[in-house]
Design a protein around this motif. Structure first.
Motif, PDB file in Angstrom:
ATOM      1  N   ARG A  27      -8.749 -10.943  -8.556  1.00 36.36           N
ATOM      2  CA  ARG A  27      -9.638 -10.636  -9.653  1.00 36.36           C
ATOM      3  C   ARG A  27      -9.728 -11.737 -10.551  1.00 36.36           C
ATOM      4  NH1 ARG A  27      -7.153  -5.199 -12.664  1.00 36.36           N
ATOM      5  NH2 ARG A  27      -5.417  -5.820 -11.240  1.00 36.36           N
TER       6      ARG A  27
ATOM      7  N   SER B  87     -18.004  -8.274 -10.717  1.00 37.55           N
ATOM      8  CA  SER B  87     -19.057  -7.985 -11.163  1.00 37.55           C
ATOM      9  C   SER B  87     -19.756  -6.640 -10.572  1.00 37.55           C
ATOM     10  CB  SER B  87     -20.007  -9.020 -10.641  1.00 37.55           C
ATOM     11  OG  SER B  87     -20.047  -9.491  -9.331  1.00 37.55           O
TER      12      SER B  87
ATOM     13  N   GLU C 210      -2.655   0.049 -15.105  1.00 38.17           N
ATOM     14  CA  GLU C 210      -3.007   0.860 -14.104  1.00 38.17           C
ATOM     15  C   GLU C 210      -1.973   1.662 -13.299  1.00 38.17           C
ATOM     16  OE1 GLU C 210      -4.332  -2.249 -13.809  1.00 38.17           O
ATOM     17  OE2 GLU C 210      -6.735  -2.232 -14.136  1.00 38.17           O
TER      18      GLU C 210
ATOM     19  N   ILE D  35       3.671   2.869  -3.756  1.00 37.57           N
ATOM     20  CA  ILE D  35       3.510   3.927  -4.875  1.00 37.57           C
ATOM     21  C   ILE D  35       3.383   5.454  -4.316  1.00 37.57           C
ATOM     22  CG2 ILE D  35       1.871   4.858  -6.481  1.00 37.57           C
ATOM     23  CD1 ILE D  35       0.992   2.029  -7.017  1.00 37.57           C
TER      24      ILE D  35
ATOM     25  N   GLN E 213       0.946  -1.290  -0.131  1.00 34.16           N
ATOM     26  CA  GLN E 213       0.013  -0.122   0.148  1.00 34.16           C
ATOM     27  C   GLN E 213       0.841   1.136  -0.136  1.00 34.16           C
ATOM     28  OE1 GLN E 213      -1.994  -2.111   2.688  1.00 34.16           O
ATOM     29  NE2 GLN E 213      -2.589  -2.936   0.421  1.00 34.16           N
TER      30      GLN E 213
ATOM     31  N   GLY F 123      -8.861 -11.590   6.864  1.00 28.35           N
ATOM     32  CA  GLY F 123      -9.317 -11.826   5.768  1.00 28.35           C
ATOM     33  C   GLY F 123     -10.836 -11.550   5.445  1.00 28.35           C
TER      34      GLY F 123
ATOM     35  N   ALA G  63     -10.119 -13.757   1.083  1.00 27.80           N
ATOM     36  CA  ALA G  63      -9.013 -12.558   0.641  1.00 27.80           C
ATOM     37  C   ALA G  63      -8.289 -12.242   1.963  1.00 27.80           C
ATOM     38  CB  ALA G  63      -9.581 -11.380   0.047  1.00 27.80           C
ATOM     39  N   ALA G  64      -6.955 -12.953   2.020  1.00 30.00           N
ATOM     40  CA  ALA G  64      -6.336 -12.468   3.252  1.00 30.00           C
ATOM     41  C   ALA G  64      -5.254 -11.463   3.195  1.00 30.00           C
ATOM     42  CB  ALA G  64      -5.406 -13.721   3.624  1.00 30.00           C
TER      43      ALA G  64
ATOM     44  N   GLN H  68     -10.117  -3.499   4.633  1.00 31.93           N
ATOM     45  CA  GLN H  68      -9.280  -4.279   3.818  1.00 31.93           C
ATOM     46  C   GLN H  68      -9.628  -4.160   2.124  1.00 31.93           C
ATOM     47  OE1 GLN H  68     -10.658  -7.106   1.735  1.00 31.93           O
ATOM     48  NE2 GLN H  68      -9.717  -8.906   2.416  1.00 31.93           N
TER      49      GLN H  68
ATOM     50  N   ASP I  53      -4.666  -1.443  -4.223  1.00 38.89           N
ATOM     51  CA  ASP I  53      -3.868  -2.531  -4.913  1.00 38.89           C
ATOM     52  C   ASP I  53      -4.270  -2.433  -6.403  1.00 38.89           C
ATOM     53  OD1 ASP I  53      -1.647  -2.620  -3.465  1.00 38.89           O
ATOM     54  OD2 ASP I  53      -2.185  -4.962  -2.901  1.00 38.89           O
ATOM     55  N   THR I  54      -5.296  -2.800  -6.511  1.00 37.53           N
ATOM     56  CA  THR I  54      -5.810  -3.123  -8.074  1.00 37.53           C
ATOM     57  C   THR I  54      -5.751  -2.077  -8.916  1.00 37.53           C
ATOM     58  OG1 THR I  54      -8.209  -3.282  -7.248  1.00 37.53           O
ATOM     59  CG2 THR I  54      -6.831  -5.491  -7.487  1.00 37.53           C
ATOM     60  N   THR I  55      -6.392  -0.786  -8.296  1.00 33.82           N
ATOM     61  CA  THR I  55      -6.238   0.318  -9.112  1.00 33.82           C
ATOM     62  C   THR I  55      -5.032   1.345  -9.245  1.00 33.82           C
ATOM     63  OG1 THR I  55      -7.122   1.653  -7.282  1.00 33.82           O
ATOM     64  CG2 THR I  55      -8.998   0.630  -8.769  1.00 33.82           C
ATOM     65  N   ALA I  56      -4.180   0.846  -8.255  1.00 30.86           N
ATOM     66  CA  ALA I  56      -2.734   1.838  -8.116  1.00 30.86           C
ATOM     67  C   ALA I  56      -3.411   3.185  -7.781  1.00 30.86           C
ATOM     68  CB  ALA I  56      -2.018   1.871  -9.211  1.00 30.86           C
ATOM     69  N   ARG I  57      -4.597   3.520  -7.265  1.00 30.03           N
ATOM     70  CA  ARG I  57      -5.318   4.912  -6.847  1.00 30.03           C
ATOM     71  C   ARG I  57      -5.336   4.802  -5.339  1.00 30.03           C
ATOM     72  NH1 ARG I  57      -4.974   9.291 -10.204  1.00 30.03           N
ATOM     73  NH2 ARG I  57      -4.839   8.237 -12.374  1.00 30.03           N
TER      74      ARG I  57
ATOM     75  N   ALA J 209      -7.886  -1.006   0.997  1.00 34.11           N
ATOM     76  CA  ALA J 209      -6.535  -1.706   0.731  1.00 34.11           C
ATOM     77  C   ALA J 209      -6.446  -2.444  -0.800  1.00 34.11           C
ATOM     78  CB  ALA J 209      -5.891  -2.277   1.688  1.00 34.11           C
ATOM     79  N   SER J 210      -7.423  -3.160  -0.757  1.00 35.66           N
ATOM     80  CA  SER J 210      -7.385  -4.090  -1.945  1.00 35.66           C
ATOM     81  C   SER J 210      -7.703  -3.253  -3.247  1.00 35.66           C
ATOM     82  CB  SER J 210      -8.716  -4.991  -1.541  1.00 35.66           C
ATOM     83  OG  SER J 210      -8.463  -5.888  -2.619  1.00 35.66           O
TER      84      SER J 210
ATOM     85  N   TYR K 131     -18.444  -2.105  -3.967  1.00 37.70           N
ATOM     86  CA  TYR K 131     -17.290  -2.796  -3.492  1.00 37.70           C
ATOM     87  C   TYR K 131     -17.196  -2.406  -1.936  1.00 37.70           C
ATOM     88  CZ  TYR K 131     -13.047  -5.464  -2.859  1.00 37.70           C
ATOM     89  OH  TYR K 131     -11.871  -6.164  -2.581  1.00 37.70           O
TER      90      TYR K 131
ATOM     91  N   GLY L 206      -6.032  -7.743  -2.935  1.00 42.21           N
ATOM     92  CA  GLY L 206      -5.308  -6.718  -3.980  1.00 42.21           C
ATOM     93  C   GLY L 206      -4.629  -7.330  -5.129  1.00 42.21           C
TER      94      GLY L 206
ATOM     95  N   PRO M 168     -12.000  -5.723  -7.539  1.00 37.09           N
ATOM     96  CA  PRO M 168     -11.432  -6.932  -7.590  1.00 37.09           C
ATOM     97  C   PRO M 168     -12.172  -8.026  -7.521  1.00 37.09           C
ATOM     98  CG  PRO M 168     -10.380  -5.406  -6.013  1.00 37.09           C
ATOM     99  CD  PRO M 168     -11.687  -4.702  -6.385  1.00 37.09           C
ATOM    100  N   GLU M 169     -13.689  -7.699  -7.534  1.00 33.77           N
ATOM    101  CA  GLU M 169     -14.656  -9.058  -7.471  1.00 33.77           C
ATOM    102  C   GLU M 169     -15.167  -8.962  -8.589  1.00 33.77           C
ATOM    103  OE1 GLU M 169     -17.365  -9.072  -4.174  1.00 33.77           O
ATOM    104  OE2 GLU M 169     -16.104  -9.716  -2.838  1.00 33.77           O
TER     105      GLU M 169
ATOM    106  N   HIS N  51     -12.099 -14.574  -8.827  1.00 36.92           N
ATOM    107  CA  HIS N  51     -13.500 -13.959  -9.002  1.00 36.92           C
ATOM    108  C   HIS N  51     -14.015 -14.068 -10.566  1.00 36.92           C
ATOM    109  CE1 HIS N  51     -14.534 -12.625  -5.171  1.00 36.92           C
ATOM    110  NE2 HIS N  51     -13.409 -12.254  -4.863  1.00 36.92           N
TER     111      HIS N  51
END
Lengths: 299, 267
Positions: free
Chosen positions: A163, B39, A116, A96, A93, B210, A180-181, B216, B223-227, B219-220, B45, A158, B36-37, A166
């Motif tokens: 992704r 749908s 991204e 970046i 986290q 988890g 998701a741990a 959580q 991580d996935t969007t880098a935003r 943070a997730s 989310y 993350g 990240p999910e 899912h």
């Protein structure tokens, strides 16, 4: 009520104040290093075997060794043999923002170069290519993703695997329960405790987690790779001068066989802290990369 | 008063962003992109994460409030044994770090209880495993803190009330139920409110096992969007909004239940 409104407005404006400090003038990384007489490298705590602490509490790993080559190149370029190297631990986290605000100049861990992230930070030439697979218990009967129907699967929050799993669950209606741990260590703990039948992650990191187990031979890496990811070092976006120097250091190592030797050292020989061998042979993707160094994201 | 403050802050706000460099760097469209999910989008989310946060907070509060009240009463009971039991409970759950307690409830206890533990680990859906461990852990941790407050709340009423109640022919339990606790709780509303606010924020530790709560998920998403700034700003605002609502509710409750002549009553 009045107090509350004041509180609220005050709170929201404090949130926005960082804008005040965000208008720093852009200075090239090399100039910054020269002025500070120090280079700050972002390291990871437990990205085995890329960047982690050994038994002497020193940062070691494949990415760390490559970062040392970059540092040597910086020293040579700036003609500063006694340049100080600051190692700054980062997490997934913080990495970046810390690149963006200048707290670190280069991050060398296990960061995937993707589209991204490319909007936020710059990436060096790729130094590793992983594929996402599964870690399962020996004798569990799970050999591929299709065996996971109705099972519990753990991923680290993350990650790309989160992704992908899912998406797989939705597309093929596999009725998996996805956990998701928080980090890789935690995910492996959940797998070990029997809560999940499989742990999905980048294969190199799975091998690293397996090495931490009480009995590593109890665990197998299986499954058709679901995606490939390119690891790069992170640096500030748009700093072409510094990027050229980092790229050259990595590309040279990849071409002249240094990277291959480092690969042998970290993936095919016993490594600290426990002296285990990850036993992850050089993949075809990696062979191609070493012949043809580049900075292309794979997704 | 607030209009002045607002105008002041508005001008400060505008001056921060006059060339709008940082604000322009904020990309709010990221909330409409796939989470990240897959749908659902990132905003939904995060909102689901907030719902899980509140579910855990409310469930833990029910445990904390009931257990905390009982233990708090035990600590004021006559004799030696009951107060000692209460004191042991409080010291145990107050002094062990929250994270360690959570790991014990989630990883250790199910392994020590073969029959139930195996059912818990293998049959119960993961999210309910995390929820149960989280509820017990946060509930008992907060109960230890509430117990201390209940004890001091009862202490604040003075010995005369107990003596008067007993003299009227009430049993000791009746004195607690009908005389001491109703007044003590009223005195305690402000500190119980901050305990509940703390509890809401403490639910974030459940992310380590988890549990899909707000911290959580932000943070997730980061991580996935880098935003990173967008994700954590959103989480901060959601926590703040919930906490302000709780504060407003608690204040209304305080006003509604106030007794003339006591703390919180008309002054």
């Amino acid at each position: 009520m009045k107090q509350l409104r004041v509180l609220l407005v005050g709170f929201i404006s404090t949130l926005l104040v960082p804008g005040l400090f965000g208008q720093e003038k852009e200075v090239g990384t090399l100039e910054k290093i020269k002025e500070a007489r120090a280079i700050a490298i972002g390291t990871r705590e437990s990205s085995i075997p890329f960047s982690y602490y050994d038994e002497k509490n020193e940062v070691v790993g494949f990415a760390q060794d490559l970062a040392n080559l970059v540092v040597a190149a910086v020293k040579k370029k700036l003609n500063m043999p006694d340049l100080r190297v600051k190692l700054v631990p980062v997490t997934s986290q913080t990495r970046i923002p810390l690149i963006q605000n200048g707290a670190i100049d280069l991050e060398a861990g296990s960061t995937t170069n993707n589209l991204e992230r490319e909007q936020q930070v710059g990436f060096s030439d790729t130094f590793f290519i992983v594929s996402t697979r599964l870690l399962v218990k020996k004798g569990s009967g799970i050999n591929d993703f299709s065996d996971l129907k109705g099972k519990n699967v753990v991923v680290t929050a993350g990650t790309t695997s989160e992704r992908l799993i899912h998406a797989l669950n939705d597309q093929k209606q596999m009725q998996m329960q996805i956990i998701a741990a928080k980090d890789h260590g935690e995910s492996f703990l959940i797998l070990q405790s029997g809560r999940a039948a499989a742990f999905m992650l980048d294969d190199a990191l799975l091998a690293g987690e397996r090495a931490k187990a009480r009995n590593p031979s109890d665990w197998l890496i299986v499954g058709t790779p679901q995606s490939k990811e390119a690891y790069g070092m992170m640096l500030r976006k748009g700093d072409t001068e510094f990027k050229a120097l980092v790229d050259e250091a990595i590309a040279e190592a990849e071409r002249d066989g240094t990277a291959q030797k480092l690969y042998q050292k970290w993936f095919m020989s016993p490594i600290p802290p426990k002296g285990l061998n990850l036993n992850l042979p050089l993949s075809d993707d990696m062979k191609q990369l070493f012949q043809n160094p580049n900075d292309k994201p794979l997704q | 008063m607030w209009t002045f403050a607002f105008a002041h802050h508005l001008s400060l706000f505008i001056s921060c962003f006059s060339p709008l460099p940082e604000l322009a760097a904020f990309d709010f469209s990221v909330f409409l992109r796939a989470s990240p999910e897959g749908s659902i989008n990132n905003l939904i989310y995060l909102l689901y994460g907030l719902a899980w946060t509140m579910l855990l907070a409310v469930a833990s509060w029910l445990v904390a409030f009931s257990v905390g009240s009982v233990v708090g009463v035990l600590r004021t009971a006559p004799g030696r044994i009951l107060p000692a039991i209460g004191a042991c409970f409080v010291e145990l759950f107050r002094n062990v770090p929250l994270l360690v307690q959570l790991f014990i409830w989630f990883f250790v206890i199910p392994d020590l209880t073969p029959g139930v533990g195996d059912w818990f680990k293998q049959q119960l859906p993961p999210v309910w495993q995390e929820f149960t461990s989280g509820t017990i852990c946060l509930g008992l941790f907060t109960a230890a803190r509430i117990a201390e407050q209940v004890r001091s709340g009862i202490g604040a009423l003075g010995r005369g009330q107990m003596a008067a109640g007993l003299a009227l022919g009430l049993k000791r339990t009746q004195v607690y139920r009908l005389v001491l606790l109703p007044v003590a709780y009223r005195i305690l509303i402000p500190t119980l409110t901050s305990e509940f606010l703390n509890l809401i924020k403490n639910t974030a530790v459940a992310s380590t096992i988890g549990y899909v709560e707000l911290a959580q998920r932000s943070a997730s998403m980061a991580d996935t969007t880098a935003r990173i700034y967008e994700a954590f700003t959103a989480a901060t605002l959601l926590y703040a909004i919930v906490n302000v609502l709780v504060m407003v509710g608690a204040r209304a409750l305080e006003k509604f239940t106030a007794l003339p002549g006591y703390v919180g009553g008309r002054r």
